[in-house]
Design a protein around this motif. Structure first.
Motif, PDB file in Angstrom:
ATOM      1  N   GLU A 179       1.114  -1.118   0.146  1.00  0.00           N
ATOM      2  CA  GLU A 179       0.086  -0.148   0.216  1.00  0.00           C
ATOM      3  C   GLU A 179       1.185   1.149   0.058  1.00  0.00           C
ATOM      4  OE1 GLU A 179      -3.525   1.840   2.826  1.00  0.00           O
ATOM      5  OE2 GLU A 179      -1.996   0.466   3.992  1.00  0.00           O
ATOM      6  N   ARG A 188       1.219   4.281  -2.794  1.00  0.00           N
ATOM      7  CA  ARG A 188       0.682   5.505  -1.873  1.00  0.00           C
ATOM      8  C   ARG A 188       1.622   6.547  -2.796  1.00  0.00           C
ATOM      9  NH1 ARG A 188      -3.825   6.149  -0.225  1.00  0.00           N
ATOM     10  NH2 ARG A 188      -4.954   4.309   0.736  1.00  0.00           N
ATOM     11  N   LEU A 190      -5.268  -0.427  -4.772  1.00  0.00           N
ATOM     12  CA  LEU A 190      -4.655   0.113  -3.751  1.00  0.00           C
ATOM     13  C   LEU A 190      -5.991   0.156  -3.719  1.00  0.00           C
ATOM     14  CD1 LEU A 190      -3.193   2.047  -1.912  1.00  0.00           C
ATOM     15  CD2 LEU A 190      -3.780   4.582  -3.386  1.00  0.00           C
TER      16      LEU A 190
END
Length: 78
Positions: free
Chosen positions: A17, A21, A35
Protein backbone atom coordinates in the motif's frame (compact mmCIF):
# COMPACT_ATOMS: atom_id res chain seq x y z
CA UNK A 1 -4.10 -18.80 10.64
CA UNK A 2 -2.27 -17.71 13.78
CA UNK A 3 -2.06 -14.11 15.03
CA UNK A 4 1.60 -13.85 14.00
CA UNK A 5 0.74 -14.94 10.47
CA UNK A 6 -2.06 -12.39 10.29
CA UNK A 7 0.28 -9.64 11.50
CA UNK A 8 2.89 -10.70 8.94
CA UNK A 9 0.25 -10.55 6.21
CA UNK A 10 -0.82 -7.10 7.41
CA UNK A 11 2.80 -5.96 7.23
CA UNK A 12 3.13 -7.16 3.64
CA UNK A 13 -0.12 -5.50 2.61
CA UNK A 14 0.91 -2.23 4.28
CA UNK A 15 4.26 -2.28 2.45
CA UNK A 16 2.52 -2.71 -0.89
CA UNK A 17 0.00 0.00 0.00
CA UNK A 18 2.79 2.44 0.92
CA UNK A 19 4.62 1.66 -2.28
CA UNK A 20 1.56 2.48 -4.35
CA UNK A 21 0.77 5.64 -2.40
CA UNK A 22 4.33 6.93 -2.86
CA UNK A 23 4.21 6.62 -6.64
CA UNK A 24 5.19 9.90 -8.25
CA UNK A 25 2.97 11.04 -11.06
CA UNK A 26 -0.18 9.31 -9.94
CA UNK A 27 -1.52 5.80 -10.32
CA UNK A 28 -2.73 3.92 -13.36
CA UNK A 29 -6.24 2.49 -13.26
CA UNK A 30 -5.05 -1.00 -12.33
CA UNK A 31 -2.90 0.45 -9.53
CA UNK A 32 -5.88 2.36 -8.13
CA UNK A 33 -7.90 -0.86 -8.27
CA UNK A 34 -5.12 -2.73 -6.48
CA UNK A 35 -4.97 -0.02 -3.82
CA UNK A 36 -8.71 -0.38 -3.21
CA UNK A 37 -8.27 -4.18 -2.94
CA UNK A 38 -5.45 -3.71 -0.44
CA UNK A 39 -7.59 -1.45 1.73
CA UNK A 40 -10.33 -4.08 1.86
CA UNK A 41 -7.86 -6.89 2.57
CA UNK A 42 -6.31 -4.86 5.38
CA UNK A 43 -9.72 -4.22 6.92
CA UNK A 44 -10.47 -7.95 6.74
CA UNK A 45 -7.14 -8.87 8.33
CA UNK A 46 -7.55 -6.38 11.17
CA UNK A 47 -11.10 -7.61 11.74
CA UNK A 48 -9.92 -11.24 11.85
CA UNK A 49 -7.16 -10.35 14.32
CA UNK A 50 -9.66 -8.51 16.56
CA UNK A 51 -12.02 -11.49 16.42
CA UNK A 52 -9.23 -13.90 17.39
CA UNK A 53 -8.04 -11.71 20.26
CA UNK A 54 -11.57 -11.26 21.60
CA UNK A 55 -12.27 -14.99 21.47
CA UNK A 56 -9.02 -15.76 23.28
CA UNK A 57 -9.77 -13.10 25.90
CA UNK A 58 -13.14 -14.67 26.67
CA UNK A 59 -11.93 -18.26 26.74
CA UNK A 60 -13.17 -19.24 23.30
CA UNK A 61 -11.14 -20.93 20.58
CA UNK A 62 -9.55 -18.21 18.41
CA UNK A 63 -9.32 -20.69 15.54
CA UNK A 64 -13.09 -20.44 15.14
CA UNK A 65 -12.71 -16.83 13.95
CA UNK A 66 -13.21 -16.42 10.22
CA UNK A 67 -12.57 -13.80 7.57
CA UNK A 68 -15.77 -11.87 7.09
CA UNK A 69 -17.01 -10.81 3.65
CA UNK A 70 -15.73 -7.49 2.36
CA UNK A 71 -19.23 -6.02 2.31
CA UNK A 72 -19.67 -6.78 5.99
CA UNK A 73 -16.27 -5.48 7.09
CA UNK A 74 -16.54 -2.37 4.93
CA UNK A 75 -20.01 -1.73 6.34
CA UNK A 76 -18.47 -1.05 9.77
CA UNK A 77 -17.46 2.38 8.53
CA UNK A 78 -21.05 3.48 8.18
Amino acid sequence: MENDEILENIGSLVEEERSLRQRVGGLRDEERSRLAELEVQLDQCWDLLRQRRAKAEFGEDPDTAAVRPAAEVEGYRS
